[in-house]
Design an enzyme around this catalytic site. Structure first.
Site, PDB file in Angstrom:
ATOM      1  N   THR A   1       0.845  -1.191   0.000  1.00 42.21           N
ATOM      2  CA  THR A   1       0.000   0.000   0.000  1.00 42.21           C
ATOM      3  C   THR A   1       0.878   1.238   0.000  1.00 42.21           C
ATOM      4  OG1 THR A   1      -0.012   0.024   2.395  1.00 42.21           O
ATOM      5  CG2 THR A   1      -1.868  -1.043   1.319  1.00 42.21           C
TER       6      THR A   1
ATOM      7  N   GLU B   1      -6.113  -2.875  -1.038  1.00 38.44           N
ATOM      8  CA  GLU B   1      -6.645  -3.989  -0.261  1.00 38.44           C
ATOM      9  C   GLU B   1      -7.902  -4.610  -0.869  1.00 38.44           C
ATOM     10  OE1 GLU B   1      -5.650  -1.076   0.833  1.00 38.44           O
ATOM     11  OE2 GLU B   1      -4.710  -1.177   2.813  1.00 38.44           O
TER      12      GLU B   1
ATOM     13  N   LYS C   1     -11.952  18.729  11.658  1.00 35.15           N
ATOM     14  CA  LYS C   1     -12.853  18.632  12.812  1.00 35.15           C
ATOM     15  C   LYS C   1     -12.977  20.001  13.452  1.00 35.15           C
ATOM     16  CE  LYS C   1     -11.430  14.007  12.839  1.00 35.15           C
ATOM     17  NZ  LYS C   1     -10.166  13.877  12.128  1.00 35.15           N
TER      18      LYS C   1
ATOM     19  N   TRP D   1     -17.930  18.004  11.442  1.00 34.57           N
ATOM     20  CA  TRP D   1     -16.915  17.492  10.524  1.00 34.57           C
ATOM     21  C   TRP D   1     -17.074  18.187   9.188  1.00 34.57           C
ATOM     22  CZ3 TRP D   1     -16.904  11.434  11.223  1.00 34.57           C
ATOM     23  CH2 TRP D   1     -16.311  11.145  12.463  1.00 34.57           C
TER      24      TRP D   1
HETATM   25  P1  AMP Z   1      -4.682   3.052  -2.717  1.00 38.01           P
HETATM   26  O1  AMP Z   1      -4.687   1.784  -1.985  1.00 38.01           O
HETATM   27  O2  AMP Z   1      -3.353   3.725  -2.751  1.00 38.01           O
HETATM   28  O3  AMP Z   1      -5.263   2.934  -4.086  1.00 38.01           O
HETATM   29  O4  AMP Z   1      -5.620   4.077  -1.933  1.00 38.01           O
HETATM   30  C1  AMP Z   1      -6.956   3.769  -1.611  1.00 38.01           C
HETATM   31  C2  AMP Z   1      -7.655   5.001  -1.139  1.00 38.01           C
HETATM   32  O5  AMP Z   1      -7.810   5.934  -2.208  1.00 38.01           O
HETATM   33  C3  AMP Z   1      -9.075   4.765  -0.664  1.00 38.01           C
HETATM   34  O6  AMP Z   1      -9.126   4.275   0.646  1.00 38.01           O
HETATM   35  C4  AMP Z   1      -9.687   6.145  -0.795  1.00 38.01           C
HETATM   36  O7  AMP Z   1      -9.368   6.973   0.302  1.00 38.01           O
HETATM   37  C5  AMP Z   1      -9.000   6.682  -2.017  1.00 38.01           C
HETATM   38  N1  AMP Z   1      -9.878   6.517  -3.185  1.00 38.01           N
HETATM   39  C6  AMP Z   1      -9.878   5.544  -4.101  1.00 38.01           C
HETATM   40  N2  AMP Z   1     -10.815   5.758  -5.042  1.00 38.01           N
HETATM   41  C7  AMP Z   1     -11.451   6.900  -4.698  1.00 38.01           C
HETATM   42  C8  AMP Z   1     -12.524   7.664  -5.253  1.00 38.01           C
HETATM   43  N3  AMP Z   1     -13.139   7.313  -6.380  1.00 38.01           N
HETATM   44  N4  AMP Z   1     -12.904   8.779  -4.593  1.00 38.01           N
HETATM   45  C9  AMP Z   1     -12.293   9.173  -3.461  1.00 38.01           C
HETATM   46  N5  AMP Z   1     -11.269   8.510  -2.899  1.00 38.01           N
HETATM   47  C10 AMP Z   1     -10.856   7.382  -3.508  1.00 38.01           C
END
Ligand code: AMP
Length: 542
Positions: free
Chosen positions: A183, A328, A437, A442
């Protein structure tokens, strides 16, 4: 009574066999400098078998991790199949990570072999002394450059040239590991996510369902999302399964490169994070390209602002499918496709729905959990942390103690704060850590950013929380003006644009104009950097 159907293993070997048997004539294209390299699935599958033989000769055995440090290209695709189908584990490395994190990841995964693009060799040469498990390096090219300092290093094409084109693919257990990714963007060391053959295969079906992305044989697909970012969102596997033509951009990711590639290869479907599409939209607003082949692009990884979805569609006739996912979750979780009865809504209402993150694809379940641990109602108002489960959702991180904090009664805790409406459309309010916050309320930084980015003079906007003695935190908007408005844009214009939609409490306490929003290694807004940059910012009294 038990069902009486075959227990047929869901493995990537099936995808490879299909590609050879059914799609031999279809093309795979890679942008390599000014030229395009192209070959067919027939050649690709033969080279995959040669590669598996070569890997075996290098001592790679079942379960061994094989890392890649490469752009999106056809050799990378060959590794996507040779490694898992011989029973080893593909591990694409994020080439934009700092060296210490990369070393941590390679050592933690205990990668045995690292495949590297020639243009990225200097980074790997620097890293090599810190890599404890790596036995061999392979340069993804015809020859190893004469000045290469790596030890036990081979050239990809020489290995393939010397290998047999026949490989006896082993029978694999569908629950065996096929690939892993770490990640990005979290605090602390990156965490490993291990995908199984079964999870990838089911995810392929998810990507090809008409109501999710509907990838199909007639598509020409361009993954702008890097192959190290959640396996290019699983698309190379899905495209190969259905025999779509695949077009890889190599390292050429500038808006003009992409527009030219889409035009030349008649790309029908593309995928990438919003940053990429912001750039392309700005280009299309200025220069003419024929992108009429593009039936849709999927945008995810960060919120696709409504202004962007509308901009592409109304001005350029390009449909955006907004999707949400995580490393994940393989990553496909939700897609924002309208339901049939929503087609009767006004255009305005339809765009508002399509800018949400959407409904879960079949086999993924979602729920929101509030601070008291209760499930939130699907009322489109109540906030809760998104939890998901399904056959392509993680069940634990690889050798990582932090797994124990990430699950709740068999559900994965995403860390995203959401609302869910009565139609089942999920809206990401924020990452939990990005919420502002303020006095018990929020404020969604993401919502404010999208509103600011809908201003015609604004290119990008990121909202961060600044500590406040009375309110605990207050929002600061960091705004990048479009180049033509750099000198003329004013704070007041932005406030005027926001006021009709927000109460005074919700408005940012201050607006600062910046050159660009810093980006993470996968191209998302990097608010950590802005928080540090503006930690001493003095907000005016409002
Ligand atoms: P990653 O594992 O690096 O792809 O990051 C995942 C995170 O990206 C998610 O938990 C979200 O916070 C953010 N994310 C993914 N897709 C979206 C979306 N369409 N809109 C807003 N946030 C997103």
């Amino acid at each position: 009574m038990r069902g009486q159907m075959m227990d047929y293993p869901l493995t990537l070997t099936h995808v490879l066999d299909r590609a050879r048997q059914l799609y031999g004539k279809k093309e795979i294209v890679t942008k390599a400098g000014p030229t395009l390299a192209r070959y067919t699935y027939t050649e690709m599958t033969e080279r995959v078998a040669r590669l598996a033989n070569a890997l075996e000769k290098l001592g790679v055995r079942r379960g061994d991790r094989v890392a890649t440090f490469a752009w999106n290209n056809a050799r990378h695709l060959e590794l996507y199949f040779a490694v898992p189908c011989m029973g080893a584990v593909l591990h694409p490395l994020n080439l934009r990570l700092p060296g210490d994190q990369l070393a941590y990841i390679v050592n933690h995964a205990e990668d045995q072999v690292v495949f590297v693009d020639t243009s990225l060799l200097p980074a790997v040469e620097k890293l090599a002394p810190h890599l404890k498990s790596v036995k061999h390096y392979v340069v993804m090219d015809d020859k190893v450059p004469a000045d290469c300092s790596l030890e036990s290093v081979y050239a990809y094409e020489e290995l393939l040239g010397a290998a047999s084109p026949d490989y006896p693919w082993p029978h694999l257990d569908e629950n065996d590991a096929a690939a892993m990714c770490y990640t990005s963007g979290t605090t602390g060391n990156p965490k490993g996510v291990v995908y199984s053959h079964r999870s990838i295969m089911l995810h392929c079906l998810g990507l090809t369902m008409a109501d999710s992305l509907g990838l199909c044989e007639r598509d020409t697909f361009l993954p702008v999302v890097p192959m190290f970012h959640v396996l290019a969102w699983g698309t190379p596997f899905a495209c190969t399964m259905i025999g779509a033509k695949q077009v890889f951009p190599g390292p050429h990711l500038q808006p003009r490169d992409l527009a030219e590639l889409i035009q030349a290869e008649k790309v029908t479907f593309a995928a990438g994070v919003p940053t990429i599409w912001f750039g392309l939209l700005a280009l299309l607003d200025k220069e003419r390209y024929d992108l009429s082949s593009l039936r849709a692009t999927v945008v995810g990884g960060a919120a696709a602002p409504r202004s962007m979805i509308e901009g592409f569609e109304k001005k350029h006739g390009i449909k955006i499918v907004h999707a949400w996912g995580m490393t994940e979750t393989s990553p496909l979780g939700t897609t924002a496709n309208l339901k049939s009865y929503q087609l009767e809504l006004s255009e305005d209402e339809q765009f508002a729905i399509r800018a949400k993150q959407g409904t879960p694809v079949p086999l993924v379940e979602m729920r929101g959990i509030d601070e008291q641990g209760q499930e939130i109602p699907w009322d489109g108002k109540t906030f809760g942390e998104l939890e998901v489960r399904g056959p392509w959702i993680i069940n634990s991180y690889y050798n990582d103690e932090r797994s124990k904090d990430s699950f709740h009664d068999g559900w994965f805790k995403t860390g995203d704060v959401v609302t869910i409406d009565a139609d089942g459309f999920m809206l990401i309010v924020d990452r939990a850590k990005d919420l502002v916050k303020s006095g018990g309320e929020w404020i969604s930084s993401q919502d404010l950013e999208n509103a600011i980015m809908s201003h015609p003079k604004v290119a990008e906007a990121a909202v961060i929380a600044i500590p406040h003695p009375k309110w605990q935190e207050r929002p600061l908007a960091c705004v990048v003006p479009k180049p033509d408005y750099k000198d003329s844009i004013t704070k007041e214009e932005i406030y005027e644009h926001l006021r009709p939609h927000y109460s005074a409490m919700y408005l940012p306490d201050d607006i600062v104009f910046i050159e660009s929003v810093p980006k993470t290694s996968v191209g998302k807004f990097d608010k950590k950097v802005l928080r540090v940059q503006f930690k001493d910012h003095v907000m005016p009294e409002r």
